[in-house]
Design a protein around this motif. Structure first.
Motif, PDB file in Angstrom:
ATOM      1  N   SER A   1      -1.387  33.792  -0.781  1.00 42.47           N
ATOM      2  CA  SER A   1      -2.216  32.644  -1.136  1.00 42.47           C
ATOM      3  C   SER A   1      -2.376  32.480  -2.642  1.00 42.47           C
ATOM      4  N   MET A   2      -2.181  33.582  -3.389  1.00 42.90           N
ATOM      5  CA  MET A   2      -2.331  33.541  -4.841  1.00 42.90           C
ATOM      6  C   MET A   2      -0.990  33.417  -5.556  1.00 42.90           C
ATOM      7  N   ARG A   3       0.093  33.303  -4.785  1.00 38.73           N
ATOM      8  CA  ARG A   3       1.431  33.367  -5.355  1.00 38.73           C
ATOM      9  C   ARG A   3       1.667  32.322  -6.450  1.00 38.73           C
ATOM     10  N   LEU A   4       1.371  31.073  -6.156  1.00 39.35           N
ATOM     11  CA  LEU A   4       1.637  30.010  -7.124  1.00 39.35           C
ATOM     12  C   LEU A   4       0.773  30.149  -8.368  1.00 39.35           C
ATOM     13  N   ALA A   5      -0.515  30.431  -8.183  1.00 40.37           N
ATOM     14  CA  ALA A   5      -1.407  30.592  -9.333  1.00 40.37           C
ATOM     15  C   ALA A   5      -0.932  31.736 -10.227  1.00 40.37           C
ATOM     16  N   LEU A   6      -0.507  32.836  -9.611  1.00 42.36           N
ATOM     17  CA  LEU A   6      -0.039  33.987 -10.384  1.00 42.36           C
ATOM     18  C   LEU A   6       1.244  33.654 -11.141  1.00 42.36           C
ATOM     19  N   LEU A   7       2.154  32.937 -10.488  1.00 43.89           N
ATOM     20  CA  LEU A   7       3.403  32.547 -11.143  1.00 43.89           C
ATOM     21  C   LEU A   7       3.128  31.663 -12.358  1.00 43.89           C
ATOM     22  N   ILE A   8       2.234  30.696 -12.183  1.00 46.81           N
ATOM     23  CA  ILE A   8       1.902  29.803 -13.300  1.00 46.81           C
ATOM     24  C   ILE A   8       1.301  30.590 -14.451  1.00 46.81           C
ATOM     25  N   GLY A   9       0.349  31.473 -14.143  1.00 47.78           N
ATOM     26  CA  GLY A   9      -0.311  32.249 -15.182  1.00 47.78           C
ATOM     27  C   GLY A   9       0.644  33.153 -15.935  1.00 47.78           C
TER      28      GLY A   9
END
Length: 543
Positions: free
Chosen positions: A259-267
């Motif tokens: 669930s945090m994959r996209l946010a982590l990738l962006i960061g």
């Protein structure tokens, strides 16, 4: 502007003063290298270590900053950071050796976490419609700090050069001017520490720690009376006991969940790309770059103009960030960085270095202690590479003599399109301050849910520190000496091209959305169901 909005602006401004001190720190050190290199006999790697030392400290601090934020709160952690700045500034100003200076600046690096914590705090107190501007204050204060440092460095160098009586009366001379540069950081650090006692704790942290009444009291200061209950209920709903009462270890596990994959990738990618653009290296060694162009004493003055123009574009970014949106500004800025860095690289590629008889005569006047006749074997011999030219000079006169002569020698021997290089650097600084600089901290403050915010933001900042704070500035002097300026700047342009392609693919638009709405948006984009694309189109603009 309503009273709650004025309160939010006031608290955000106080917290963002840490950015001003950060800007002071990274730019004040740039003015010291021509002095510390002689006093301590610094090699290229040692100069890089001095520039990067605070980031080694930041690397250590970011490993525990998330825990401190969760355990003691945002406000107390920021106050600890301000105290570390004071200790570092005092230690740096009185450093008796290279190692002392390195470790004093390393202590200051523990305080560099203020950048990530400021974006965290401001993101949690700012109204949605103002969040871009308020988080952007962090970047604005950074460039104000950089501008102030370039002016102060120039003023101190000019004062020493005039040998005025008042300078002599306070012991300001060429031998210790670098100590005055670094000591100037003490006063703003003390002021920031005092001002931090005024700000309230983050209402979301208070709610997360079951301090509901205190959270409500802070919300009343930040939200119009008619919206207080709705804001309180929205925060409470997203911080329910079953989802958000996570231990520090559980937050780390959650951060790496699907669930945090996209946010982590962006960061992570945003942190890497901002770092590999080369901005930290350019700031830390700006006078050295202009000396390479042949700027001489005007290198400090050119740095002032570059910093001033960059400041104007940071202000412009804050005006437009909540109108144009994050995505358009980021992608446009990356494209401009590619073009501007390519101009700088092309300018250095066309440089010619030539020692003429007039060069030797001028060096004999400005450096009477140096036997300028040692350069006779290179008379009228043209070099088309800065690496080959420097190597030939060092072979004749030795490294220590070259360090003393480098500024004047480059000024007298360099024939290159200096205006093109200056234009490229100015354009790059403007593009960076308009896009990459503020967008990083704004996205950090927006894309991560409150339940993992402390761990997520500090982890992303850890990546930024490793790349931008340690790898890039540490190896920049080595790159200049061994790869040459042209290839070094072409490499930075290449990283920006890669960044443009990646961020165009994964970066969402978050303007005008609350923290909780962005959390829902990121969840939609992590959804692998067939309805994913239509849901995204309804929830978010990708253009």
């Amino acid at each position: 502007m309503s009273q709650p909005e004025r309160n939010a602006l006031f608290y955000a401004f106080i917290v963002s003063i840490g950015g001003f001190i950060f800007g002071l720190d990274i730019m004040l050190i740039s003015g010291t290298f021509q002095y510390t290199t002689v006093e301590f006999g610094l090699s290229a790697i040692e100069k890089g270590n001095i520039a990067a030392a605070p980031n080694y400290g930041a690397l250590l601090a970011l490993l525990v900053a998330g825990y401190f934020c969760e355990r003691f709160g945002r406000k107390k952690t920021l106050m600890i950071i301000a105290g570390l700045y004071v200790v570092s500034a005092i230690g740096s100003a009185f450093a008796p050796s290279y190692f002392w200076l390195f470790f004093a600046r390393l202590i200051g690096g523990l305080a560099f976490t203020s950048l990530s914590l400021a974006s965290m705090y401001i993101g949690e107190i700012a109204p949605a419609k103002m969040r871009g501007k308020l988080v952007g204050l962090n970047q604005l204060n950074i460039v104000f700090g950089i501008l102030a440092a370039t002016i102060l460095n120039y003023y101190l160098v000019q004062t020493v050069g005039t040998q005025s009586e008042w300078a002599s009366s306070i012991g300001l001379n060429e031998g210790n001017v670098w100590r005055w540069m670094l000591g100037l950081e003490i006063l703003p650090a003390l002021i920031w520490l005092a001002l931090l006692t005024i700000i309230p704790e983050s209402p979301r942290w208070l709610m997360l720690n079951n301090k509901k009444q205190q959270s409500l009291d802070v919300i009343k200061k930040l939200v119009p009376a008619a919206e207080v209950d709705a804001e309180y209920q929205q925060i409470k709903q997203h911080l329910n006991t079953t989802e958000h009462s996570l231990s520090y270890i559980e937050q780390i596990k959650c951060l790496f969940s699907k669930s945090m994959r996209l946010a982590l990738l962006i960061g992570v990618f945003m942190a890497i790309i901002q770092s590999l653009s080369g901005m930290n290296a350019i700031l830390a060694f700006m006078p050295m770059i202009f000396q390479q162009v042949g700027g001489g004493d005007s290198a400090f003055l050119q740095s002032i103009w570059v910093s001033l123009i960059g400041t104007v574009f940071t202000v412009l970014a804050l005006v437009l960030i909540d109108k144009l949106g994050r995505r358009k500004i980021l992608l446009g800025g990356l494209f401009t960085c590619v073009v501007s860095l390519s101009l700088v690289a092309y300018g250095f590629f066309n440089a010619v270095y030539l020692i003429e008889s007039s060069t030797i005569e001028q060096l004999a006047l400005t450096h009477p202690q140096f036997n300028s006749q040692l350069l006779q074997p290179m008379l009228d011999q043209a070099f088309y590479s800065d690496i080959e030219f420097k190597a030939a000079v060092i072979n004749l006169i030795g490294q220590s003599q070259f360090s003393l002569l480098e500024t004047d020698l480059l000024l007298l021997t360099t024939d290159m399109p200096g205006e093109l290089v200056l234009l490229g650097i100015i354009t790059f600084v403007c593009a960076y301050n308009f896009s990459l600089g503020p967008i990083l901290w704004i996205l950090f403050s927006e894309i991560f849910p409150t339940k993992v915010r402390a761990v997520a933001i500090t982890s992303s900042a850890l990546v930024a520190t490793i790349f931008g704070g340690i790898i890039v500035p540490t190896f920049f002097p080595w790159q200049i000496e061994n790869l040459g300026a042209s290839l070094t700047f072409f490499a930075y342009a290449g990283f920006c091209i890669v960044g443009l392609a990646i961020m165009a693919k994964i970066t969402p638009e978050t303007k005008g959305k609350t923290i909780e709405e962005i959390e829902d948006l990121i969840s939609i984009e992590n959804d692998d169901s067939p309805a994913k694309h239509s849901s995204i189109k309804q929830a978010n603009s990708f253009n």
